[in-house]
Design a protein around this motif. Structure first.
Motif, short mmCIF file in Angstrom:
data_model
loop_
_atom_site.label_atom_id
_atom_site.label_comp_id
_atom_site.label_asym_id
_atom_site.label_seq_id
_atom_site.Cartn_x
_atom_site.Cartn_y
_atom_site.Cartn_z
N GLN A 171 0.57 -1.29 -0.07
CA GLN A 171 0.03 0.11 0.00
C GLN A 171 0.80 1.22 -0.02
O GLN A 171 0.37 2.53 -0.41
N ILE A 172 2.19 1.17 0.21
CA ILE A 172 2.71 2.39 0.17
C ILE A 172 3.11 2.77 -1.06
O ILE A 172 3.14 4.21 -1.28
N TYR A 173 3.30 1.85 -2.05
CA TYR A 173 3.59 2.47 -3.38
C TYR A 173 2.35 3.09 -4.17
O TYR A 173 1.25 2.62 -3.86
N HIS A 174 2.78 4.18 -4.87
CA HIS A 174 1.85 4.59 -5.59
C HIS A 174 1.23 3.94 -6.94
O HIS A 174 2.12 3.32 -7.31
N PRO A 175 -0.18 4.30 -7.34
CA PRO A 175 -0.37 3.30 -8.51
C PRO A 175 0.35 3.44 -9.72
O PRO A 175 0.38 2.75 -10.50
N GLY A 176 1.09 4.43 -9.70
CA GLY A 176 2.01 5.13 -10.86
C GLY A 176 3.09 4.28 -10.84
O GLY A 176 3.98 4.37 -11.73
N VAL A 177 3.54 3.66 -9.53
CA VAL A 177 4.88 2.58 -9.77
C VAL A 177 4.44 1.49 -10.55
O VAL A 177 3.60 0.79 -10.26
N GLN A 179 3.81 -2.14 -11.67
CA GLN A 179 3.54 -3.23 -10.86
C GLN A 179 4.76 -4.33 -10.85
O GLN A 179 4.83 -4.83 -9.76
N HIS A 180 5.34 -4.73 -11.99
CA HIS A 180 6.08 -5.29 -11.94
C HIS A 180 7.34 -4.84 -11.05
O HIS A 180 8.50 -5.73 -10.34
N HIS A 181 7.64 -3.45 -10.73
CA HIS A 181 8.60 -3.01 -9.98
C HIS A 181 8.02 -3.26 -8.39
O HIS A 181 9.15 -3.84 -7.54
N VAL A 182 6.93 -2.90 -8.11
CA VAL A 182 6.46 -3.19 -6.62
C VAL A 182 6.69 -4.80 -6.51
O VAL A 182 7.08 -5.25 -5.43
N ASP A 183 6.22 -5.64 -7.32
CA ASP A 183 6.55 -6.96 -6.96
C ASP A 183 7.98 -7.35 -6.90
O ASP A 183 8.39 -8.11 -5.86
N ASP A 184 8.85 -6.74 -7.46
CA ASP A 184 10.39 -7.03 -7.45
C ASP A 184 10.74 -6.45 -5.83
O ASP A 184 11.38 -7.00 -5.23
N TYR A 185 10.20 -5.19 -5.59
CA TYR A 185 10.48 -4.63 -4.49
C TYR A 185 10.17 -5.61 -3.10
O TYR A 185 10.78 -5.82 -2.24
N VAL A 186 8.82 -5.91 -3.31
CA VAL A 186 8.30 -6.81 -2.30
C VAL A 186 9.02 -8.01 -1.87
O VAL A 186 9.15 -8.62 -0.82
N GLN A 187 9.35 -8.67 -3.15
CA GLN A 187 10.02 -10.00 -3.13
C GLN A 187 11.38 -9.69 -2.41
O GLN A 187 11.77 -10.51 -1.46
N ARG A 188 12.13 -8.67 -2.80
CA ARG A 188 13.33 -8.36 -2.14
C ARG A 188 13.34 -8.22 -0.52
O ARG A 188 14.18 -8.66 0.35
N LEU A 189 12.25 -7.26 -0.42
CA LEU A 189 12.15 -7.04 1.28
C LEU A 189 11.43 -8.06 2.25
O LEU A 189 11.66 -7.91 3.34
N THR A 190 10.99 -9.21 1.41
CA THR A 190 10.64 -10.35 2.20
C THR A 190 11.60 -11.31 2.59
O THR A 190 11.29 -12.07 3.20
N GLU A 191 12.70 -11.00 1.75
CA GLU A 191 14.12 -12.04 2.39
C GLU A 191 14.49 -11.67 3.83
O GLU A 191 14.36 -10.64 4.18
N PRO A 192 14.84 -12.74 4.25
CA PRO A 192 15.29 -12.68 5.73
C PRO A 192 16.18 -11.41 6.09
O PRO A 192 17.35 -11.31 5.40
N GLY A 193 15.89 -10.43 6.87
CA GLY A 193 16.56 -9.25 7.22
C GLY A 193 16.60 -8.15 6.32
O GLY A 193 16.99 -7.10 6.81
N ALA A 194 16.14 -8.32 5.27
CA ALA A 194 15.97 -7.20 4.22
C ALA A 194 15.24 -6.21 4.73
O ALA A 194 15.65 -4.76 4.56
N LEU A 195 14.05 -6.08 5.10
CA LEU A 195 12.90 -5.09 5.62
C LEU A 195 13.57 -4.32 6.86
O LEU A 195 13.59 -3.11 6.97
N THR A 196 13.99 -5.25 7.70
CA THR A 196 14.75 -4.74 8.99
C THR A 196 15.83 -3.76 8.54
O THR A 196 16.07 -2.62 9.10
#
Length: 279
Positions: A171-177, A179-196
Motif C-alpha cells: 500500500q505504500i507504493y503509488h499506483p503510478g509505480v 506493478q512489476h517494480h512493486v513485485d520486485d521490491y516486495v520480493q526483495r524485502l521479504t527476504e530474511p533481514g532485508a526489511l529490518t
C-alpha cells in the motif's frame, strides 16, 4: 539494457545495475525506501544511450552483501561513506549524483560535505535536509506528513508491513509505480533481514543529527505537488540552502514516486541539468 554487476567496497559487495560505456560521464543514482536500483531502469537506459556511465546500486541493507545488523551502521555517515567508496572503486574524481527519497537525503549530504567530488546534484522528492528538519519540527502540515517515520521506527514495523502477503508494504507504493517494480521490491524485502535493514535507515536517524549546511554544487530539485510525504514548506525553502546554480521543478499532479510515475518528464529534466553543467 542495464547490466548487473557487484561493486566491492570495504563494507562489502554492493549489487548494482549499470548502463553505458565505462569511460563515459559517471552518474551515480541512489534509490529510496522501499525500493531498489531497478527504480532507475528508465533513466539508466537513457543515460547509457547518452554516453554516460550510469551506476545504480542497491544501497546499504538492500544489497545482501552489505547488510550489517546494528542500527548504528545505518547512520548518515556510513551511507555517505558508501557513496564515496563506490566512486573510489571506479576511480571517479568527480561524478554526477542523483537521489530519490532516502537516496536524495544521502545525495544532499554528500554534496554538502564533499562538493569537490560532485559535478552536479539532482535531488528528487526530498528537499535539503536542513529546511526539511525545520519543517518537521515547526510546520504542522509537514509534522503530520512525517508521522509515518515513527511507525517505521517501531519494533513491530516489520511484522505489520509483511502481514497478509505484505499488504501494508504494498500500500505504500503509488499506483503510478509499475506493478512489476512493486513485485520486485516486495520480493526483495521479504527476504530474511532485508526489511529490518531498510527500516534501520529510519531507526538510525537519531545517530546522524546536525545540520549539513549549504550546498554549493549545481543542483536540480524536482518535487511533485501531490507528494504525501513532503509538503511545500521545505520544498520551497530549499532554494535558500543552495549557493550554487539552482533549478527547482515543481511537477503538478505528480506524487512522491517521480522517477517511475513520470519517467520521461524526469529524465528530460535530468539530461538538461547534466548538459547545462559539463565542466
Amino acid at each position: 539494457m542495464a547490466a548487473y554487476i557487484q561493486i566491492p567496497t570495504p563494507a562489502g559487495k554492493f549489487d548494482a545495475l549499470t548502463a553505458g560505456p565505462q569511460d563515459g560521464r559517471p552518474v551515480l543514482l541512489l534509490h529510496g525506501f522501499p525500493e531498489a536500483a531497478v527504480q532507475w531502469s528508465e533513466q539508466l537506459s537513457v543515460l547509457g544511450s547518452a554516453e554516460c556511465f550510469a551506476v545504480a546500486p542497491d544501497q546499504r541493507g538492500y544489497s545482501p552483501g552489505v547488510r550489517p545488523e546494528q542500527v548504528v551502521d545505518y547512520r548518515m555517515a556510513e551511507l555517505v561513506g558508501d557513496v564515496l567508496a563506490i566512486a573510489e572503486h571506479f576511480g571517479w574524481d568527480r561524478f554526477d549524483l542523483v537521489g530519490h527519497d532516502w537516496g536524495a537525503a544521502v545525495a544532499w549530504t554528500t554534496a554538502a560535505q564533499h562538493p569537490e567530488r560532485i559535478r552536479t546534484l539532482t535531488a528528487v522528492s526530498v528537499p535539503h535536509p536542513d529546511p526539511f528538519g525545520d519543517a518537521v519540527r515547526n510546520d504542522e502540515d509537514q509534522h503530520q506528513r512525517s508521522a509515518y517515520m515513527q511507525v517505521f521506527r517501531a519494533s513491530g514495523a516489520e511484522k505489520a508491513l509483511l502481514a497478509d502477503n505484505a499488504r501494508k508494504l504494498r500500500q505504500i507504493y503509488h499506483p503510478g509505480v509499475p506493478q512489476h517494480h512493486v513485485d520486485d521490491y516486495v520480493q526483495r524485502l521479504t527476504e530474511p533481514g532485508a526489511l529490518t535493514a531498510a527500516l534501520n535507515w529510519y531507526r538510525a536517524m537519531r545517530f546522524s543529527g546536525g545540520r549539513i549546511g549549504p550546498v554549493a554544487v549545481p543542483t536540480l530539485y524536482v518535487w511533485g505537488t501531490e507528494d504525501v510525504a513532503v509538503g511545500s514548506t521545505a520544498a520551497l525553502a530549499t532554494a535558500d540552502h543552495v549557493t550554487g546554480p539552482y533549478r527547482f521543478e515543481m511537477l503538478e499532479d505528480v506524487s512522491h514516486w517521480i522517477p517511475e510515475e513520470v519517467p520521461e518528464t524526469f529524465t528530460r529534466l535530468l539530461l538538461q541539468h547534466l548538459l547545462a553543467h559539463q565542466d
